[in-house]
Design a protein around this motif. Structure first.
Motif, PDB file in Angstrom:
ATOM      1  N   ARG A 150      -2.996   3.049 -10.729  1.00  0.00           N
ATOM      2  CA  ARG A 150      -3.351   2.407  -9.365  1.00  0.00           C
ATOM      3  C   ARG A 150      -4.420   1.601  -9.585  1.00  0.00           C
TER       4      ARG A 150
ATOM      5  N   GLN B 271       0.802  -1.114  -0.138  1.00  0.00           N
ATOM      6  CA  GLN B 271       0.360  -0.038   0.036  1.00  0.00           C
ATOM      7  C   GLN B 271       0.832   1.351  -0.063  1.00  0.00           C
TER       8      GLN B 271
ATOM      9  N   PRO C 211       1.937   6.935  -9.935  1.00  0.00           N
ATOM     10  CA  PRO C 211       0.741   7.731 -10.458  1.00  0.00           C
ATOM     11  C   PRO C 211      -0.573   7.156 -10.497  1.00  0.00           C
ATOM     12  N   GLN C 212      -1.929   8.044  -9.941  1.00  0.00           N
ATOM     13  CA  GLN C 212      -2.846   7.736  -9.645  1.00  0.00           C
ATOM     14  C   GLN C 212      -3.748   6.850 -10.843  1.00  0.00           C
ATOM     15  N   ARG C 213      -3.511   7.289 -11.907  1.00  0.00           N
ATOM     16  CA  ARG C 213      -4.080   6.601 -13.031  1.00  0.00           C
ATOM     17  C   ARG C 213      -3.757   5.103 -13.328  1.00  0.00           C
TER      18      ARG C 213
ATOM     19  N   THR D  35       1.290   4.420  -3.204  1.00  0.00           N
ATOM     20  CA  THR D  35       0.956   5.807  -3.052  1.00  0.00           C
ATOM     21  C   THR D  35       2.318   6.549  -3.908  1.00  0.00           C
TER      22      THR D  35
END
Length: 172
Positions: A17, A6, A13-15, A10
């Motif tokens: 995840r 986890q 990159p968000q896209r 972080t």
């Protein structure tokens, strides 16, 4: 407290995840495989340069067998921790024994059918052919077979710790 996985997510990159979370078993399997690939390469070359100088297929087999034992522990404790059966260790090693043969076949073909060995070719050509056929092609074929077989035959049921709760509680 967040798990190491986890915390690592972080930094991604968000896209990406959602894809990594959705395919977390494959990602973990590949990370274990990458670590075991390095272990296999080190042991294989160590053996080829010392005691098994004239037996490259045996050197690769020994290195792969050692990495398989390490891989079992890592996959059991991390990649496939939510799934398993009572006889999983036996099944794991049966699948892995077949995978060792799959891994060795390209090297055997390169060395003994295509004769990419000294004196037919130079030493550098022989070593490059050994690396490409055994460590790259063989490993990729064996990895694909292992992932398919582990999901199909070995880690097929939810473990009691996941069955007791819900799958959402499983840490990434």
């Amino acid at each position: 407290m967040p798990s190491p996985t986890q915390r690592a997510l972080t930094r991604v990159p968000q896209r990406f995840r959602p894809f990594l979370v959705k395919h977390r078993t494959l990602v973990k399997f590949m990370m274990v495989g990458g670590s075991c690939f390095v272990l296999t390469a080190v042991v294989n070359f160590g053996l080829k340069l010392t005691v098994l100088r004239d037996k490259p297929v045996l050197a690769l087999t020994v290195a792969t067998a050692l990495a398989t034992a390490v891989s079992y522990v890592l996959n059991r404790q991390w990649s496939f921790r939510a799934a398993g059966r009572q006889r999983e260790a036996v099944l794991y090693f049966v699948v892995s024994a077949v995978a060792v043969v799959v891994n060795d076949l390209p090297l055997a073909v390169s060395r003994y059918l295509l004769e990419l060995r000294e004196p037919a070719v130079g030493h550098l050509t022989q070593e490059v052919a050994d690396f490409l056929s055994g460590m790259i092609v063989g490993t990729l074929l064996a990895m694909g077979f292992r992932f398919w077989a582990m999901n199909r035959f070995v880690f097929t049921r939810l473990s009691p710790r996941v069955r007791a709760g819900d799958r959402a509680s499983e840490r990434v």
